[in-house]
Design a protein around this motif. Structure first.
Motif, mmCIF file in Angstrom:
data_model
loop_
_atom_site.group_PDB
_atom_site.id
_atom_site.type_symbol
_atom_site.label_atom_id
_atom_site.label_comp_id
_atom_site.label_asym_id
_atom_site.label_seq_id
_atom_site.Cartn_x
_atom_site.Cartn_y
_atom_site.Cartn_z
ATOM 1 N N LEU A 141 -1.486 -18.720 21.719
ATOM 2 C CA LEU A 141 -1.411 -17.644 22.696
ATOM 3 C C LEU A 141 -2.563 -16.671 22.460
ATOM 4 O O LEU A 141 -2.886 -16.350 21.308
ATOM 5 N N ALA B 142 2.306 -11.343 24.734
ATOM 6 C CA ALA B 142 2.098 -12.559 23.943
ATOM 7 C C ALA B 142 2.853 -12.487 22.614
ATOM 8 O O ALA B 142 3.445 -13.475 22.160
ATOM 9 N N PHE B 143 2.842 -11.313 21.988
ATOM 10 C CA PHE B 143 3.544 -11.131 20.718
ATOM 11 C C PHE B 143 5.050 -11.322 20.881
ATOM 12 O O PHE B 143 5.690 -12.054 20.109
ATOM 13 N N ALA C 98 5.781 -14.903 21.444
ATOM 14 C CA ALA C 98 5.661 -15.667 20.198
ATOM 15 C C ALA C 98 6.920 -15.523 19.350
ATOM 16 O O ALA C 98 7.402 -16.500 18.755
ATOM 17 N N LEU D 121 -1.682 -16.909 17.073
ATOM 18 C CA LEU D 121 -1.634 -15.794 18.004
ATOM 19 C C LEU D 121 -2.946 -15.027 17.910
ATOM 20 O O LEU D 121 -3.312 -14.532 16.844
ATOM 21 N N ILE E 240 -2.436 -14.680 12.718
ATOM 22 C CA ILE E 240 -2.803 -13.729 13.765
ATOM 23 C C ILE E 240 -4.270 -13.356 13.579
ATOM 24 O O ILE E 240 -4.681 -12.953 12.480
ATOM 25 N N THR F 233 2.777 -10.674 10.513
ATOM 26 C CA THR F 233 2.739 -12.090 10.146
ATOM 27 C C THR F 233 2.793 -12.262 8.641
ATOM 28 O O THR F 233 2.240 -11.451 7.876
#
Length: 249
Positions: free
Chosen positions: A87, A97-98, A101, A114, A189, A212
């Motif tokens: 993403l 997007a986060f 995810a 990500l 990330i 993350t």
């Protein structure tokens, strides 16, 4: 593989080894990423999210709550997971997007990576700006200062009137949302940012590290919010290198 009105297939790849799904800035659509195809290597299927109220979905009701956006996108993206996927979220699209995810990781279909661009971490983003409630002239000045929207759109009353509702809706999505702490994502990330971007700062971008338990990297460019276009090829070289390493490593 499922496709739908939610996804613009910008460079379909019949032998895709990886899929890159991109989320545009407030008010944006698939056109935000249309120029990316030639700068990505073969085998990467380039897709962009197209929310209601823009491009071919102009007449559809707008969504103004994060849970509605992510809930519907979750079903759509589940149909795109026949190959490993990543993403990429630009500006406010990074927050969507986060959250997506997070949802997909809980569902057992997590993205491989990500990428977020020009956005503070979800815990650091200003949700009290009230941008979606600004007057028309105030909103135009806000967007002009960020440099996200071409002046030809902002300065043309007719074009701006078409564009304004989707911008307001997308700002309302994250301004009405509440950040909820939770277990960190397990995927890497990578954050892209500029050192003079009025929409974020280096400390707020570094706070993505807490989201993350995997690898984290911040790629910093000189300049302001326009780095997204000016440094597009450098950004895509990094994205391609990470995606290629993910499929061969």
């Amino acid at each position: 593989m499922l496709t739908s009105q939610w996804i613009a297939r910008l460079r379909p790849s019949g032998d895709a080894r990886m899929r890159l799904i991109c989320f545009p800035h407030a008010g944006g659509g698939g056109a935000t990423f249309r120029s990316w195809g030639p700068d990505l290597p073969d085998g990467i299927d380039l897709c962009a999210v197209r929310l209601p109220g823009r491009e071919s979905r102009l007449r559809e009701p707008l969504l103004t709550r994060m849970e509605d956006v992510v809930g519907q996108l979750g079903d759509v993206v589940e149909g795109l997971t026949d190959v490993p996927y990543a993403l990429f979220g630009y500006c406010s699209g990074a927050l969507t997007a986060f959250e997506l995810a997070r949802l997909l990781e809980r569902a057992g279909r997590p993205p491989a990576h990500l990428f977020v661009c020009a956005c503070p971490s979800p815990a650091a983003v200003d949700r009290d700006g009230g941008v979606h409630k600004m007057s028309g002239p105030e909103l135009a000045d806000h967007l002009r200062a960020l440099g996200i929207i071409p002046p030809v759109i902002i300065d043309d009353p007719g074009l701006f009137a078409m564009f304004e509702p989707s911008v307001r809706a997308d700002y309302e999505v994250f301004e009405s949302d509440t950040y909820r702490s939770g277990p960190p994502l397990r995927m890497p990330i990578t954050v892209f940012g500029a050192d003079d971007d009025p929409s974020t700062t280096v400390p707020t971008m570094l706070r993505w590290r807490a989201e993350t338990s995997g690898e984290f990297a911040l790629r910093l460019f000189p300049g302001d919010h326009s780095f997204f276009e000016q440094d597009r090829r450098s950004i895509l070289r990094t994205v391609a290198a990470e995606l290629t390493a993910g499929t061969t490593g």
